[in-house]
Design an enzyme around this catalytic site. Sequence first.
Site, PDB file in Angstrom:
ATOM      1  N   ARG A  87       0.640  -1.324  -0.077  1.00  0.00           N
ATOM      2  CA  ARG A  87       0.389  -0.028   0.054  1.00  0.00           C
ATOM      3  C   ARG A  87       0.732   1.383  -0.285  1.00  0.00           C
ATOM      4  NH1 ARG A  87      -1.922  -1.398   5.537  1.00  0.00           N
ATOM      5  NH2 ARG A  87       0.024  -0.217   7.193  1.00  0.00           N
ATOM      6  N   ASP A  88       0.452   2.180   0.078  1.00  0.00           N
ATOM      7  CA  ASP A  88       0.818   3.730   0.282  1.00  0.00           C
ATOM      8  C   ASP A  88       1.751   3.928   1.301  1.00  0.00           C
ATOM      9  OD1 ASP A  88      -1.036   3.948   1.225  1.00  0.00           O
ATOM     10  OD2 ASP A  88      -1.916   5.782   0.331  1.00  0.00           O
ATOM     11  N   GLU A  89       2.527   2.846   2.370  1.00  0.00           N
ATOM     12  CA  GLU A  89       3.238   3.455   2.529  1.00  0.00           C
ATOM     13  C   GLU A  89       4.579   2.788   2.630  1.00  0.00           C
ATOM     14  OE1 GLU A  89       2.681   3.667   7.217  1.00  0.00           O
ATOM     15  OE2 GLU A  89       0.032   2.794   6.524  1.00  0.00           O
ATOM     16  N   HIS A 112       3.179  -7.957   6.496  1.00  0.00           N
ATOM     17  CA  HIS A 112       3.015  -7.773   7.211  1.00  0.00           C
ATOM     18  C   HIS A 112       4.576  -8.380   8.529  1.00  0.00           C
ATOM     19  CE1 HIS A 112       1.519  -3.607   7.826  1.00  0.00           C
ATOM     20  NE2 HIS A 112       2.465  -3.063   9.144  1.00  0.00           N
ATOM     21  N   ASP A 164       7.936  -1.771  14.156  1.00  0.00           N
ATOM     22  CA  ASP A 164       7.943  -3.119  13.354  1.00  0.00           C
ATOM     23  C   ASP A 164       9.574  -3.935  13.657  1.00  0.00           C
ATOM     24  OD1 ASP A 164       5.916  -1.100  12.614  1.00  0.00           O
ATOM     25  OD2 ASP A 164       5.442  -2.573  10.935  1.00  0.00           O
ATOM     26  N   GLU A 210      -1.452  -8.386   8.314  1.00  0.00           N
ATOM     27  CA  GLU A 210      -0.285  -7.387   9.653  1.00  0.00           C
ATOM     28  C   GLU A 210      -1.934  -6.872  10.941  1.00  0.00           C
ATOM     29  OE1 GLU A 210      -1.942  -3.667   7.572  1.00  0.00           O
ATOM     30  OE2 GLU A 210      -0.729  -2.106   9.411  1.00  0.00           O
TER      31      GLU A 210
HETATM   32  C1  BGC Z   1       2.425   0.633   9.921  1.00  0.00           C
HETATM   33  C2  BGC Z   1       2.492  -0.494  11.039  1.00  0.00           C
HETATM   34  C3  BGC Z   1       3.331   0.616  11.701  1.00  0.00           C
HETATM   35  C4  BGC Z   1       2.074   1.675  12.226  1.00  0.00           C
HETATM   36  C5  BGC Z   1       2.337   2.728  13.606  1.00  0.00           C
HETATM   37  C6  BGC Z   1       1.014   1.629  10.180  1.00  0.00           C
HETATM   38  O1  BGC Z   1       0.266   2.289   9.247  1.00  0.00           O
HETATM   39  O2  BGC Z   1       1.883  -0.582   8.949  1.00  0.00           O
HETATM   40  O3  BGC Z   1       2.974  -1.716  10.837  1.00  0.00           O
HETATM   41  O4  BGC Z   1       4.185   0.614  12.897  1.00  0.00           O
HETATM   42  O5  BGC Z   1       1.063   2.770  11.418  1.00  0.00           O
HETATM   43  O6  BGC Z   1       1.409   3.557  13.724  1.00  0.00           O
END
Ligand code: BGC
Length: 883
Positions: A480-482, A779, A489, A758
């Site tokens: 996704r857009d991350e 994830h 993590d 996730e």
């Molecule tokens: C990420 C996580 C991260 C978290 C923290 C999420 O959007 O995918 O794995 O640690 O935000 O807020």
Amino acid sequence: MTTDTTAHLARPPAGGPSAPSARPGPVSFEHLPDGLGIGVAAPRLTWQLPAGTGPQDAYELELDRGGHRHRTARIDSAETVLVPWPGACLASRERVTVRVRVWTGDAAQPSPWSAPAAVEAGLLDPADWRAVPVGAAWPEDHDAERRPARVRKDFRIERSVSRARLYVTAHGLYEAEINGRRVGDDALAPGWTVYPERLRYRTYDVTGHLAEGTNTIGAWLGDGWYRGRYGFDGGTRNIYGTDQSLIAQLEITHDDGATTVIATDASWSAAPGPILTSGLYEGEAFDARLDDPAWSTPSASDTGSWEPVRVGLRDPRTLVAPEGPPVRRTQEIAPAAITRTGEGRYLLDFGQNLVGRLRITADGPADTTITLRHAEVLQDGKPATRPLREAVSIDTLVLSGDGPYTWEPRFTLHGFRYAEVDGWPGELSADDVTARVYHTDMRRTGWFECSDPLVNRLHENVVWSMRGNFVDIPTDCPQRDERLGWTGDIQVFAPTASFLYDCAGMLDSWLTDVRLEQLPDGTVPWYVPVIPGAPMWTPIQPGAAWGDVATLTPWVLYQRFGDLQLLRRHYPMGKAWVDLQERLAGPGRLWDTGFQLGDWLDPAAPPEDPAAGLTDRYLVATAYFAHSARHLARAAAELGNATDAERYTELADDVVSAFRRAYVLPSGRMTSDTPTAYALGLVFDLLAPEQRSTAGDRLARLVLDGDARIATGFVGTPLICDALTDTGHLDVAYRLLRQTECPSWLYPVTQGATTIWERWDSLRPDGSLNPGGMTSFNHYALGAVADWLHRVVGGIVPVAPGSRALVFRPRPGGDITWARTRHQTPYGTAALCWEQAADATMTVQVTVPAGCTGTVELPGRPPHALGPGEHTLSTAVDGPKAA
Ligand code: BGC
């Protein structure tokens, strides 16, 4: 219970007990897979002793510096990992060949010399750089997607070439070519660092690419992280700049020793290429009608609309050599199923959720447009793209009509198991499409399997999620857009990661960026590199479990890879973090203010508020404060800093006392009566000795009352099985592990998951997608349980830096009848295979790495020391199995 141990059979290793003819493995340099283009002037050396030997009494090194051989004296030392460089520092570009021989086991004679290994310095002095950034000079709309440029230059070689090196990087991404041939095989170079401070260049041996006469060098360029749109909530464009430029320096050495340098400068040309648009989230659009395969050969100089380049700026002091391996293609996967869903439409299933891109070969009329849409899961038989949010992940190819055309996008990556193909001309067959898997090309070092196929698939899913998310930096998710370097993590996953792969170089590099992004007050950003201006996360605030990456991850890497310098380099970052925690906590020593993510993704939290778990978020924050302070004190002690060791030990003790007063009741119950609270208290050693058994019993009771379904998030999940194991509830840990109902580790496996999700219920039991805005199927964080699999089910427990001392302590349970675990430690292979027969005999095979010590601890037996080599032990066990 174990009642008897019979024969302890020590088998001599292959090659005989002292193996005088066996030679050590070739030397390796720092944490690099090869020594070409190293950025360290005095690289440390590692070698492995022949299997079964050790300890080493002494070693001798031979350095061949341009035909001059130099030998050290015999150096009395048992060290074989990251030993100091023995001679004068490397000069820029200098190539040295290194061999080692060793004395072991009181042998009077040394071993034979190892095979030679070469190390070659990159450009160590900023003054070595002549290249400047060059790119398109035409006007571009920097608020929209821009058509990427290619840049090129012709040059003449009049004399024969003895060696040629290309030192290259870019603002954006690049793929270089010389005379029509690709240079190197890495992808998404130069990777992602805090570019204003550190931009990696790579060194390639291009001797074989050149010929006398006219030559051409060129490069494809892409936006990548530098100027592409990146980040959630719409993202940010031009994060580091608006230009897209190549920085390249080709250095040719001729037979007579003279050199020719071709460096990017105003004499290069640029033209738009057949890539129309390219984004890491968006995907790539390519027009084969515009392709000119000869563009990087001399014959292309008169064709196309090549224009003079725009010359930019880059401070050469910011150009750095890589500390780890690059991203590469590591596997190809054919479609497992192809379903025709309409005219020219197909749904492809690769049977594995993976990270990479498709390579296709298509043949159709000119102007045919083929689109490739990627998704991790299906809903109602169709690709579910909602979880991608604003990362559309669509690649497009327009055919030229000139016959079969093979294409793979260059500057994008997708997380997918399914692909929807549209506009395909004719019949699509399995030969036309391959999924190519990409990630940082680390050496695999850890394996685990046991008698339960579901647990094995869980482990396999952890490996796949690590592969998909170790893409130059450790990311949260790949689809996704991350795709950001979320600190929490990797903080929880690093122990697992460092068993499965040699990730020392990659994580060391990323930790340097964490330090660069750390705020002056010690705050560690939520994700690194930081994207300025992401709403909600700005201004950056300190958060427990995420910021603790600064103290805990360097420690994990030190323990697993034995690199004290790495610990030293990152120590100031950890210290600034703990000092900040101390200020935030104030004299009461409780960190109980500010924004916290707590036990993120506790299954009890509502889908849209993953931070609203059951465990008091300030309990989590203070627990991590104590844990970090303690680890900082340990690091200080290892580094010989007695003052800090004492200061932070005292601080940690104070925080533990405050924690007990605030969060632990006299009975040992905790104010948050949750599995995560007890897991933290037990594993972080925050409870008084007399409180431990109450806490352990309470934890076991909570788990059993919850029907052994998991009730922990990012914080509790990596700890809970250890907390149960350490307090005599191994059987409950196994029940948690083997639960298949939702939520549990194995529930996704029963749903056909091929990566770690996730959320415990990214796909819910009714088959629907979790409605939360964050629903990734790849994830790694919840896969951190694999570390427990390796240490407890598998039984290989590292107890000294570099895994130089190991305890072999299998803890059978849960009807698992055998397990096999193997780890390539920096010293050599450690392995443990155990099996419990129907007659209650347990057979254990142990491999102790060369030069290391092992202690075997079988259930109910006193510890037993083992030397390097392979050993078989068998134990009669009566009564119920150890669980
Ligand atoms: C990420 C996580 C991260 C978290 C923290 C999420 O959007 O995918 O794995 O640690 O935000 O807020």
